[in-house]
Design an enzyme around this catalytic site. Structure first.
Site, PDB file in Angstrom:
ATOM      1  N   ASN A 254      -3.551  -5.539 -55.022  1.00 49.11           N
ATOM      2  CA  ASN A 254      -3.209  -4.972 -56.334  1.00 49.11           C
ATOM      3  C   ASN A 254      -1.763  -4.526 -56.348  1.00 49.11           C
ATOM      4  O   ASN A 254      -1.451  -3.357 -56.620  1.00 49.11           O
ATOM      5  CB  ASN A 254      -4.134  -3.805 -56.714  1.00 49.11           C
ATOM      6  N   HIS A 255      -0.909  -5.434 -56.009  1.00 54.43           N
ATOM      7  CA  HIS A 255       0.526  -5.184 -56.039  1.00 54.43           C
ATOM      8  C   HIS A 255       1.266  -6.520 -56.059  1.00 54.43           C
ATOM      9  O   HIS A 255       0.656  -7.573 -55.881  1.00 54.43           O
ATOM     10  CB  HIS A 255       0.956  -4.342 -54.819  1.00 54.43           C
ATOM     11  N   ALA A 256       2.561  -6.437 -56.262  1.00 53.03           N
ATOM     12  CA  ALA A 256       3.423  -7.620 -56.149  1.00 53.03           C
ATOM     13  C   ALA A 256       4.593  -7.233 -55.262  1.00 53.03           C
ATOM     14  O   ALA A 256       4.863  -6.043 -55.045  1.00 53.03           O
ATOM     15  CB  ALA A 256       3.920  -8.047 -57.521  1.00 53.03           C
TER      16      ALA A 256
ATOM     17  N   HIS B  90      -1.082  -9.806 -56.674  1.00 50.95           N
ATOM     18  CA  HIS B  90      -2.211 -10.357 -55.925  1.00 50.95           C
ATOM     19  C   HIS B  90      -3.191  -9.290 -55.473  1.00 50.95           C
ATOM     20  O   HIS B  90      -2.849  -8.121 -55.284  1.00 50.95           O
ATOM     21  CB  HIS B  90      -1.746 -11.234 -54.763  1.00 50.95           C
TER      22      HIS B  90
END
Ligand code: T46
Length: 143
Positions: free
Chosen positions: A51-53, A99
């Site tokens: 839960n980040h990029a 993602h």
């Protein structure tokens, strides 16, 4: 700024003793110098990670044991799920891709080869900021 997701395949060398996969930096599958390797294992059932990029990082993810699903969202908003369930399949993620990793099997070991040393400043962990960042920068998505 680049955002790219691509499945990559490794060729196992096999004989009667079993199989072996060798991975090299600056190869077709890993088009960067590997500066860091980390792995995720013993995942709590039902957990969702990621839960980040990343702003710049390039990574190749390989589930060398068991299976897990990687959900990738590109700056244009398109979303694709990849089931990594075999050690000869990897996922190359470059740049601004949001993602998430989920549906880990009990025996899952997810190895990640990364182009840079750990830098918390390269993460975007807030989805609203991610979308804003994508709009502000003229993101290029490789097809
Ligand atoms: C990614 C996905 C696929 C470190 O100290 N060094 C490291 O190299 C890494 C990767 C993490 N950490 C620390 C930072 C946190 O305190 O380990 C803790 C867990 O990291 P995080 O919550 O970011 O883990 P995931 O599974 O959500 O994400 C990881 C990577 O951090 C990330 O870069 O793309 O796997």
């Amino acid at each position: 700024m680049l955002a790219n997701v691509q499945e990559v395949m490794f060729s196992p060398k096999g004989d009667e003793r079993g199989k072996l996969i060798a991975i090299e930096s600056l190869s077709e599958q890993v088009p960067f110098e590997v500066k860091r390797v980390y792995y995720i294992f013993d995942t709590t059932p039902g957990t969702i990670r990621g839960n980040h990029a990343h702003k710049k990082l390039k990574q190749v993810l390989i589930c060398v044991s068991g299976a897990c699903t990687i959900v990738c969202e590109k700056p244009d908003g398109s979303k694709t799920e990849y089931r990594l369930d075999w050690p000869n399949r990897g996922l190359l993620i470059e740049g601004l891709v949001w993602h998430q990793m989920k549906d880990f099997s009990k025996d899952a070991v997810l190895i990640v080869l990364a182009s840079e040393h750990y830098d918390e400043g390269d993460y975007i962990r807030d989805y609203v900021k991610y979308r804003r960042f994508c709009r502000e920068l003229n993101c290029v998505t490789k097809e």
